[in-house]
Design an enzyme around this catalytic site. Structure first.
Site, PDB file in Angstrom:
ATOM      1  N   ASN A  40     -10.669  -0.125   0.334  1.00 15.43           N
ATOM      2  CA  ASN A  40      -8.725   0.399  -0.050  1.00 15.43           C
ATOM      3  C   ASN A  40      -8.152  -0.727  -1.053  1.00 15.43           C
ATOM      4  O   ASN A  40      -8.309  -2.186  -2.017  1.00 15.43           O
ATOM      5  CB  ASN A  40      -8.007  -0.858   2.051  1.00 15.43           C
ATOM      6  CG  ASN A  40      -6.824  -0.577   1.446  1.00 15.43           C
ATOM      7  OD1 ASN A  40      -5.867  -0.642   0.864  1.00 15.43           O
ATOM      8  ND2 ASN A  40      -6.347  -0.834   3.163  1.00 15.43           N
ATOM      9  N   HIS A  83      -2.872   7.107   2.178  1.00 14.96           N
ATOM     10  CA  HIS A  83      -3.515   5.602   1.522  1.00 14.96           C
ATOM     11  C   HIS A  83      -4.634   5.552   2.049  1.00 14.96           C
ATOM     12  O   HIS A  83      -5.475   5.629   3.945  1.00 14.96           O
ATOM     13  CB  HIS A  83      -2.120   4.822   2.113  1.00 14.96           C
ATOM     14  CG  HIS A  83      -3.385   3.427   2.419  1.00 14.96           C
ATOM     15  ND1 HIS A  83      -3.398   2.666   0.537  1.00 14.96           N
ATOM     16  CD2 HIS A  83      -3.359   2.144   2.847  1.00 14.96           C
ATOM     17  CE1 HIS A  83      -3.691   1.631   1.086  1.00 14.96           C
ATOM     18  NE2 HIS A  83      -3.793   1.568   2.317  1.00 14.96           N
ATOM     19  N   CYS A  94       1.086  -1.420  -0.302  1.00 14.30           N
ATOM     20  CA  CYS A  94       0.018   0.372  -0.094  1.00 14.30           C
ATOM     21  C   CYS A  94       0.507   1.465   0.252  1.00 14.30           C
ATOM     22  O   CYS A  94      -0.110   2.351  -0.497  1.00 14.30           O
ATOM     23  CB  CYS A  94      -0.898   0.191   1.416  1.00 14.30           C
ATOM     24  SG  CYS A  94      -1.677  -1.416   1.150  1.00 14.30           S
TER      25      CYS A  94
HETATM   26  N1  ACO Z   1     -18.183  -8.280   9.964  1.00 13.73           N
HETATM   27  C1  ACO Z   1     -18.576  -8.070  11.276  1.00 13.73           C
HETATM   28  N2  ACO Z   1     -18.362  -9.003  12.173  1.00 13.73           N
HETATM   29  C2  ACO Z   1     -16.944  -9.062  11.820  1.00 13.73           C
HETATM   30  C3  ACO Z   1     -16.082  -8.626  10.702  1.00 13.73           C
HETATM   31  C4  ACO Z   1     -16.549  -7.875   9.639  1.00 13.73           C
HETATM   32  N3  ACO Z   1     -16.523  -7.712   8.575  1.00 13.73           N
HETATM   33  N4  ACO Z   1     -14.903  -9.240  11.138  1.00 13.73           N
HETATM   34  C5  ACO Z   1     -14.515  -8.930  12.177  1.00 13.73           C
HETATM   35  N5  ACO Z   1     -16.245  -9.324  13.117  1.00 13.73           N
HETATM   36  C6  ACO Z   1     -16.015  -9.895  14.340  1.00 13.73           C
HETATM   37  C7  ACO Z   1     -14.961 -10.196  14.790  1.00 13.73           C
HETATM   38  O1  ACO Z   1     -15.238 -11.791  14.637  1.00 13.73           O
HETATM   39  C8  ACO Z   1     -14.576 -10.025  16.161  1.00 13.73           C
HETATM   40  O2  ACO Z   1     -15.727 -10.667  16.803  1.00 13.73           O
HETATM   41  P1  ACO Z   1     -15.280 -11.369  17.724  1.00 13.73           P
HETATM   42  O3  ACO Z   1     -15.776 -10.441  18.958  1.00 13.73           O
HETATM   43  O4  ACO Z   1     -17.618 -12.382  18.466  1.00 13.73           O
HETATM   44  O5  ACO Z   1     -14.209 -12.446  18.599  1.00 13.73           O
HETATM   45  C9  ACO Z   1     -15.698  -9.197  16.004  1.00 13.73           C
HETATM   46  O6  ACO Z   1     -15.949  -8.138  15.272  1.00 13.73           O
HETATM   47  C10 ACO Z   1     -13.947  -7.470  16.472  1.00 13.73           C
HETATM   48  O7  ACO Z   1     -13.203  -8.144  15.306  1.00 13.73           O
HETATM   49  P2  ACO Z   1     -11.778  -7.385  15.924  1.00 13.73           P
HETATM   50  O8  ACO Z   1     -10.819  -7.539  14.759  1.00 13.73           O
HETATM   51  O9  ACO Z   1     -11.150  -6.778  16.645  1.00 13.73           O
HETATM   52  O10 ACO Z   1     -12.447  -5.821  15.044  1.00 13.73           O
HETATM   53  P3  ACO Z   1     -11.756  -4.370  15.076  1.00 13.73           P
HETATM   54  O11 ACO Z   1     -12.336  -3.508  16.061  1.00 13.73           O
HETATM   55  O12 ACO Z   1      -9.806  -4.505  15.002  1.00 13.73           O
HETATM   56  O13 ACO Z   1     -11.875  -3.751  13.711  1.00 13.73           O
HETATM   57  C11 ACO Z   1     -10.837  -3.863  11.523  1.00 13.73           C
HETATM   58  C12 ACO Z   1     -11.411  -4.516  12.733  1.00 13.73           C
HETATM   59  C13 ACO Z   1     -11.988  -2.881  11.079  1.00 13.73           C
HETATM   60  C14 ACO Z   1     -10.092  -4.724  10.123  1.00 13.73           C
HETATM   61  C15 ACO Z   1      -9.528  -3.105  12.362  1.00 13.73           C
HETATM   62  O14 ACO Z   1      -8.658  -4.114  12.936  1.00 13.73           O
HETATM   63  C16 ACO Z   1      -8.878  -2.155  11.452  1.00 13.73           C
HETATM   64  O15 ACO Z   1      -9.120  -1.192  11.056  1.00 13.73           O
HETATM   65  N6  ACO Z   1      -7.570  -3.054  11.338  1.00 13.73           N
HETATM   66  C17 ACO Z   1      -6.979  -1.886  10.039  1.00 13.73           C
HETATM   67  C18 ACO Z   1      -6.433  -1.958   9.418  1.00 13.73           C
HETATM   68  C19 ACO Z   1      -6.808  -2.014   7.774  1.00 13.73           C
HETATM   69  O16 ACO Z   1      -6.784  -1.282   7.557  1.00 13.73           O
HETATM   70  N7  ACO Z   1      -5.823  -2.869   7.233  1.00 13.73           N
HETATM   71  C20 ACO Z   1      -5.569  -2.771   5.927  1.00 13.73           C
HETATM   72  C21 ACO Z   1      -4.977  -3.295   4.765  1.00 13.73           C
HETATM   73  S1  ACO Z   1      -3.648  -2.330   5.740  1.00 13.73           S
HETATM   74  C22 ACO Z   1      -3.188  -1.438   5.007  1.00 13.73           C
HETATM   75  O17 ACO Z   1      -3.916  -1.072   4.219  1.00 13.73           O
HETATM   76  C23 ACO Z   1      -2.101  -0.319   5.826  1.00 13.73           C
END
Ligand code: ACO
Length: 319
Positions: free
Chosen positions: A276, A246, A113
């Site tokens: 993304n 990004h 990215c």
């Molecule tokens: N829909 C519904 N529920 C979901 C989904 C979904 N798509 N995905 C995960 N969950 C659930 C999980 O199973 C978990 O359930 P549980 O509590 O029953 O176990 C719950 O939601 C929380 O999961 P987490 O992974 O802890 O959620 P979090 O609040 O961390 O959000 C996210 C996840 C959005 C990916 C966040 O960590 C984030 O924004 N990270 C940044 C990652 C990113 O943007 N990556 C892009 C690529 S990297 C880059 O471009 C730089």
């Protein structure tokens, strides 16, 4: 000698897939969850016959048209992609052929990215050295091909698309400063660990991610690298007209803007409509804001990216 952006272009595949469409396809998620955690409402997905070089071609034609440049004038093509058409030849060579030109230097950059920031910084150095005068710098991705569509934690986040700029030699700036970094010890928090061996994929060909670790890392380095390029250029942060980060996640964008003391109305955001798109997200956002008239000649733009590797980088531009 400086390097100036003389044209921008972008391309999104026609098929827009909303969060509701994902639910209808049987993915165990909801529009509310995706919007609240990421800001994403839809993403574009390439037709199965389209590959990264096809998307790159459309974006490149638009950028060349905007600059008023014939393809024959391009003497350097740099394509940032992590989803190339083939292991080789490079997507840049395939793009060169599709543009109907021959002979100029063409290569890919793989910094996930951050790829577009890397590609811009590299092309600028070619131009400033005097060896090249007209670069086509492209970010093009078909991330839909490396997603496990049964993994709701990753498949909802990404989309396909391409963006391009024409960078030309000029007597006035131009690119004011750039900074590139990497820390390979973070390789495991975001990866596609598949490998080709004997014609078969060994390991997983799908994207894997530790979302929370990525979030923390991204916000920290995006703030740091923005300060670094501003310092290089002796520019106060108030002089930044537009931050074009990004487009990973709206919460990362908000946290980065807050760290930089910039209001969100100075941040170009497309993550709601594009998802993304990895290396394509910065040039896509740039082109959207140029074409809708927000970005004007003379504006100071801060482009910055972070991605797998981990890699991160920023480019400060006088548009
Ligand atoms: N829909 C519904 N529920 C979901 C989904 C979904 N798509 N995905 C995960 N969950 C659930 C999980 O199973 C978990 O359930 P549980 O509590 O029953 O176990 C719950 O939601 C929380 O999961 P987490 O992974 O802890 O959620 P979090 O609040 O961390 O959000 C996210 C996840 C959005 C990916 C966040 O960590 C984030 O924004 N990270 C940044 C990652 C990113 O943007 N990556 C892009 C690529 S990297 C880059 O471009 C730089």
């Amino acid at each position: 000698m400086y390097a100036r952006i003389t044209g921008t272009g972008s391309y999104l595949p026609p098929q827009a897939v909303t969060n509701h469409d994902l639910v209808a396809r049987g993915i165990d998620t909801s529009d509310e969850w995706i919007v609240e955690r990421t800001g994403i409402r839809q993403r574009h997905i390439a037709d199965e016959r389209q590959s990264a070089s096809d998307l790159a071609l459309e974006a490149s034609r638009a950028a060349l048209g905007c600059a008023g440049i014939a393809p024959e004038k391009v003497d350097l093509i740099v394509v940032a992609t992590s989803t190339p058409d083939y292991i080789f030849p490079s997507t840049a060579c395939l793009l060169q052929d599709k543009l109907g030109i021959k002979g100029c230097a063409a290569f890919d950059v793989q910094a996930v990215c951050s790829g577009f920031a890397y590609a811009m910084a590299i092309a600028e150095k070619f131009i400033r050295s005097g060896s090249h005068r007209c670069a086509l710098v492209v970010g093009a991705e078909v991330f839909s091909r490396i997603l496990d569509w049964n993994d709701r934690a990753t498949c909802v986040l990404f989309g396909d698309g391409a963006g391009a700029v024409v960078l030309e030699a000029a007597e006035t700036p131009g690119i004011l400063a750039s900074a590139l970094h990497a820390d390979g010890s973070y390789n495991e928090i975001l990866s596609v660990p598949g490998n080709v061996c004997g014609g078969r994929v060994i390991g997983s060909p799908f994207l894997q991610m530790d979302g929370q670790a990525v979030f923390k890392f991204a916000v920290r380095v995006l703030g740091d690298v923005a300060h670094e390029v501003l310092q290089h250029a002796h520019m106060p942060q108030e002089a930044v007209d537009w931050l074009i980060p990004h487009q990973a996640n709206i919460r990362i964008l908000q946290a980065t803007a807050k760290r930089l003391g910039l209001p969100m109305d100075k941040v170009i955001t497309t993550v709601d409509r594009h998802g993304n798109t990895s290396a394509a997200s910065i040039p896509l956002a740039l082109d959207v804001a140029v074409r809708d008239g927000r970005i004007k000649r003379g504006d100071n733009l801060l482009l910055e990216g972070v991605g797998g590797g981990f890699t991160w980088g920023a480019v400060l531009v006088k548009f």
